[in-house]
Design a protein around this motif. Structure first.
Motif, PDB file in Angstrom:
ATOM      1  N   CYS A  16       0.796  -1.236   0.000  1.00 27.83           N
ATOM      2  CA  CYS A  16       0.000   0.000   0.000  1.00 27.83           C
ATOM      3  C   CYS A  16       0.826   1.283   0.000  1.00 27.83           C
ATOM      4  CB  CYS A  16      -0.997   0.065   1.161  1.00 27.83           C
ATOM      5  SG  CYS A  16      -2.535  -0.807   0.848  1.00 27.83           S
ATOM      6  N   ILE A  17       2.127   1.199   0.198  1.00 30.03           N
ATOM      7  CA  ILE A  17       2.887   2.443   0.283  1.00 30.03           C
ATOM      8  C   ILE A  17       4.058   2.459  -0.695  1.00 30.03           C
ATOM      9  CG2 ILE A  17       2.260   2.673   2.707  1.00 30.03           C
ATOM     10  CD1 ILE A  17       5.195   2.144   3.427  1.00 30.03           C
ATOM     11  N   ASP A  18       4.502   3.679  -0.974  1.00 30.58           N
ATOM     12  CA  ASP A  18       5.703   3.892  -1.769  1.00 30.58           C
ATOM     13  C   ASP A  18       6.497   4.985  -1.065  1.00 30.58           C
ATOM     14  OD1 ASP A  18       7.556   3.649  -3.767  1.00 30.58           O
ATOM     15  OD2 ASP A  18       6.357   4.605  -5.319  1.00 30.58           O
ATOM     16  N   ALA A  19       7.625   4.601  -0.522  1.00 31.74           N
ATOM     17  CA  ALA A  19       8.481   5.540   0.196  1.00 31.74           C
ATOM     18  C   ALA A  19       9.448   6.202  -0.773  1.00 31.74           C
ATOM     19  CB  ALA A  19       9.250   4.801   1.288  1.00 31.74           C
ATOM     20  N   PRO A  20       9.933   7.393  -0.420  1.00 25.08           N
ATOM     21  CA  PRO A  20      10.911   8.059  -1.281  1.00 25.08           C
ATOM     22  C   PRO A  20      12.159   7.194  -1.456  1.00 25.08           C
ATOM     23  CG  PRO A  20      10.194   9.517   0.492  1.00 25.08           C
ATOM     24  CD  PRO A  20       9.633   8.166   0.779  1.00 25.08           C
ATOM     25  N   GLU A  21      12.759   7.301  -2.639  1.00 24.75           N
ATOM     26  CA  GLU A  21      14.021   6.621  -2.886  1.00 24.75           C
ATOM     27  C   GLU A  21      15.096   7.234  -1.990  1.00 24.75           C
ATOM     28  OE1 GLU A  21      14.475   3.990  -4.962  1.00 24.75           O
ATOM     29  OE2 GLU A  21      12.323   4.058  -5.316  1.00 24.75           O
ATOM     30  N   TYR A  22      16.098   6.458  -1.642  1.00 24.01           N
ATOM     31  CA  TYR A  22      17.156   6.936  -0.766  1.00 24.01           C
ATOM     32  C   TYR A  22      17.833   8.176  -1.358  1.00 24.01           C
ATOM     33  CZ  TYR A  22      20.694   6.563   2.857  1.00 24.01           C
ATOM     34  OH  TYR A  22      21.501   6.811   3.941  1.00 24.01           O
ATOM     35  N   GLU A  23      17.894   8.260  -2.687  1.00 30.75           N
ATOM     36  CA  GLU A  23      18.527   9.392  -3.368  1.00 30.75           C
ATOM     37  C   GLU A  23      17.666  10.656  -3.332  1.00 30.75           C
ATOM     38  OE1 GLU A  23      17.974   6.381  -5.041  1.00 30.75           O
ATOM     39  OE2 GLU A  23      19.941   5.625  -4.463  1.00 30.75           O
ATOM     40  N   GLN A  24      16.436  10.564  -2.906  1.00 29.15           N
ATOM     41  CA  GLN A  24      15.561  11.724  -2.798  1.00 29.15           C
ATOM     42  C   GLN A  24      15.854  12.428  -1.473  1.00 29.15           C
ATOM     43  OE1 GLN A  24      11.928   9.270  -4.161  1.00 29.15           O
ATOM     44  NE2 GLN A  24      11.342  11.402  -4.490  1.00 29.15           N
ATOM     45  N   ILE A  25      16.925  13.161  -1.462  1.00 30.39           N
ATOM     46  CA  ILE A  25      17.437  13.794  -0.237  1.00 30.39           C
ATOM     47  C   ILE A  25      16.569  14.988   0.131  1.00 30.39           C
ATOM     48  CG2 ILE A  25      19.454  14.961   0.742  1.00 30.39           C
ATOM     49  CD1 ILE A  25      21.134  13.190  -1.185  1.00 30.39           C
ATOM     50  N   PRO A  26      16.200  15.161   1.395  1.00 29.61           N
ATOM     51  CA  PRO A  26      16.486  14.318   2.560  1.00 29.61           C
ATOM     52  C   PRO A  26      15.388  13.309   2.858  1.00 29.61           C
ATOM     53  CG  PRO A  26      15.507  16.348   3.334  1.00 29.61           C
ATOM     54  CD  PRO A  26      15.566  16.432   1.815  1.00 29.61           C
ATOM     55  N   LEU A  72       1.128   1.540   7.669  1.00 30.63           N
ATOM     56  CA  LEU A  72       0.259   2.701   7.856  1.00 30.63           C
ATOM     57  C   LEU A  72       0.978   3.806   8.621  1.00 30.63           C
ATOM     58  CD1 LEU A  72      -2.523   3.950   7.409  1.00 30.63           C
ATOM     59  CD2 LEU A  72      -3.284   2.806   9.507  1.00 30.63           C
ATOM     60  N   GLU A  73       1.798   3.448   9.592  1.00 30.55           N
ATOM     61  CA  GLU A  73       2.517   4.461  10.372  1.00 30.55           C
ATOM     62  C   GLU A  73       3.461   5.290   9.499  1.00 30.55           C
ATOM     63  OE1 GLU A  73       4.183   3.710  14.177  1.00 30.55           O
ATOM     64  OE2 GLU A  73       2.497   2.461  14.784  1.00 30.55           O
ATOM     65  N   GLN A  74       4.006   4.682   8.453  1.00 25.29           N
ATOM     66  CA  GLN A  74       4.867   5.436   7.539  1.00 25.29           C
ATOM     67  C   GLN A  74       4.059   6.532   6.842  1.00 25.29           C
ATOM     68  OE1 GLN A  74       8.043   4.994   8.489  1.00 25.29           O
ATOM     69  NE2 GLN A  74       8.714   4.803   6.362  1.00 25.29           N
ATOM     70  N   VAL A  75       2.826   6.253   6.486  1.00 19.30           N
ATOM     71  CA  VAL A  75       1.970   7.235   5.825  1.00 19.30           C
ATOM     72  C   VAL A  75       1.501   8.287   6.823  1.00 19.30           C
ATOM     73  CG1 VAL A  75      -0.198   7.577   4.554  1.00 19.30           C
ATOM     74  CG2 VAL A  75       1.237   5.587   4.068  1.00 19.30           C
ATOM     75  N   VAL A  76       1.115   7.864   8.013  1.00 17.16           N
ATOM     76  CA  VAL A  76       0.645   8.781   9.056  1.00 17.16           C
ATOM     77  C   VAL A  76       1.690   9.864   9.328  1.00 17.16           C
ATOM     78  CG1 VAL A  76       0.130   8.953  11.531  1.00 17.16           C
ATOM     79  CG2 VAL A  76      -0.948   7.170  10.154  1.00 17.16           C
ATOM     80  N   GLY A  77       2.964   9.478   9.363  1.00 11.33           N
ATOM     81  CA  GLY A  77       4.032  10.432   9.651  1.00 11.33           C
ATOM     82  C   GLY A  77       4.519  11.211   8.442  1.00 11.33           C
ATOM     83  N   GLY A  78       3.933  10.958   7.278  1.00 10.44           N
ATOM     84  CA  GLY A  78       4.364  11.653   6.073  1.00 10.44           C
ATOM     85  C   GLY A  78       5.670  11.115   5.511  1.00 10.44           C
ATOM     86  N   HIS A  79       5.993   9.862   5.822  1.00  7.05           N
ATOM     87  CA  HIS A  79       7.249   9.261   5.373  1.00  7.05           C
ATOM     88  C   HIS A  79       7.073   8.354   4.157  1.00  7.05           C
ATOM     89  CE1 HIS A  79       9.289  10.965   8.756  1.00  7.05           C
ATOM     90  NE2 HIS A  79       8.323  10.523   9.533  1.00  7.05           N
ATOM     91  N   ALA A  80       5.861   8.278   3.638  1.00 16.63           N
ATOM     92  CA  ALA A  80       5.583   7.482   2.444  1.00 16.63           C
ATOM     93  C   ALA A  80       4.263   7.962   1.847  1.00 16.63           C
ATOM     94  CB  ALA A  80       5.490   5.997   2.786  1.00 16.63           C
ATOM     95  N   ASP A  89      -7.384   0.105   0.794  1.00 16.63           N
ATOM     96  CA  ASP A  89      -7.705   0.327   2.203  1.00 16.63           C
ATOM     97  C   ASP A  89      -7.897   1.827   2.451  1.00 16.63           C
ATOM     98  OD1 ASP A  89      -7.726   0.650   4.973  1.00 16.63           O
ATOM     99  OD2 ASP A  89      -6.188  -0.876   5.303  1.00 16.63           O
ATOM    100  N   PRO A  90      -9.108   2.258   2.798  1.00 19.69           N
ATOM    101  CA  PRO A  90      -9.368   3.690   2.997  1.00 19.69           C
ATOM    102  C   PRO A  90      -8.594   4.301   4.156  1.00 19.69           C
ATOM    103  CG  PRO A  90     -11.284   2.390   3.646  1.00 19.69           C
ATOM    104  CD  PRO A  90     -10.305   1.441   3.026  1.00 19.69           C
ATOM    105  N   ALA A  91      -8.106   3.503   5.083  1.00 21.57           N
ATOM    106  CA  ALA A  91      -7.311   4.040   6.197  1.00 21.57           C
ATOM    107  C   ALA A  91      -6.053   4.723   5.669  1.00 21.57           C
ATOM    108  CB  ALA A  91      -6.944   2.932   7.181  1.00 21.57           C
ATOM    109  N   PHE A  92      -5.505   4.193   4.583  1.00 27.22           N
ATOM    110  CA  PHE A  92      -4.294   4.783   4.010  1.00 27.22           C
ATOM    111  C   PHE A  92      -4.591   6.137   3.364  1.00 27.22           C
ATOM    112  CE2 PHE A  92      -2.799   0.537   4.644  1.00 27.22           C
ATOM    113  CZ  PHE A  92      -1.435   0.678   4.861  1.00 27.22           C
ATOM    114  N   THR A  93      -5.666   6.242   2.629  1.00 27.94           N
ATOM    115  CA  THR A  93      -5.978   7.525   1.987  1.00 27.94           C
ATOM    116  C   THR A  93      -6.357   8.576   3.025  1.00 27.94           C
ATOM    117  OG1 THR A  93      -8.208   6.716   1.483  1.00 27.94           O
ATOM    118  CG2 THR A  93      -6.591   6.623  -0.277  1.00 27.94           C
ATOM    119  N   ARG A  94      -7.038   8.171   4.089  1.00 30.53           N
ATOM    120  CA  ARG A  94      -7.355   9.113   5.172  1.00 30.53           C
ATOM    121  C   ARG A  94      -6.079   9.603   5.846  1.00 30.53           C
ATOM    122  NH1 ARG A  94     -11.608   5.455   6.274  1.00 30.53           N
ATOM    123  NH2 ARG A  94     -10.359   4.485   7.920  1.00 30.53           N
TER     124      ARG A  94
END
Length: 122
Positions: A16-26, A72-80, A89-94
């Motif tokens: 459900c998530i896509d985190a920034p690539e390591y090269e996407q500094i910071p 989900l915690e990665q999305v909640v914190g704005g890290h993905a 899953d609507p919890a992710f979009t919320r």
């Protein structure tokens, strides 16, 4: 994320998530740091599928009594970002909507860090 399951190293892509690539500094480094910080030594992996590259696509949960869903915690914190094409899953979009509104992590300023899939295709 790399986990050790029964003595074997397993590469896990978080469903459900896509985190920034390591090269996407910071943002890439911040995302990795946050995931390491919230991940206890022992977790539960729920495998969704094995992808074409042999990686496990899964959901990762803590095993403590107040069980937490790390994807989900990665999305909640704005890290993905939510990989909407693969997530129903609507919890992710919320959670993403709230993180964006609060300007957390990748949502703190405009740019390609908000959509790692676009960054990868540059």
């Amino acid at each position: 994320m790399r986990l050790t399951c029964k003595g074997k190293s397993v590469e896990v892509r978080l469903h459900c998530i896509d985190a920034p690539e390591y090269e996407q500094i910071p943002w890439g480094k911040q995302s990795r740091h946050h995931l390491r910080k919230i991940t206890p030594r022992k977790v539960e992996l729920k495998t969704i599928e094995i992808d074409q590259f042999g990686r496990t696509l899964g959901e990762v949960y803590t095993t403590e009594p107040s069980r937490r869903f790390l994807n989900l915690e990665q999305v909640v914190g704005g890290h993905a970002a939510v990989y909407e094409h693969y997530c129903s899953d609507p919890a992710f979009t919320r959670a993403q909507r709230k993180a964006r509104k609060a300007g957390l992590g990748i949502w703190s300023k405009p740019g390609a860090q908000q959509t790692p899939w676009v960054f990868r295709h540059r």
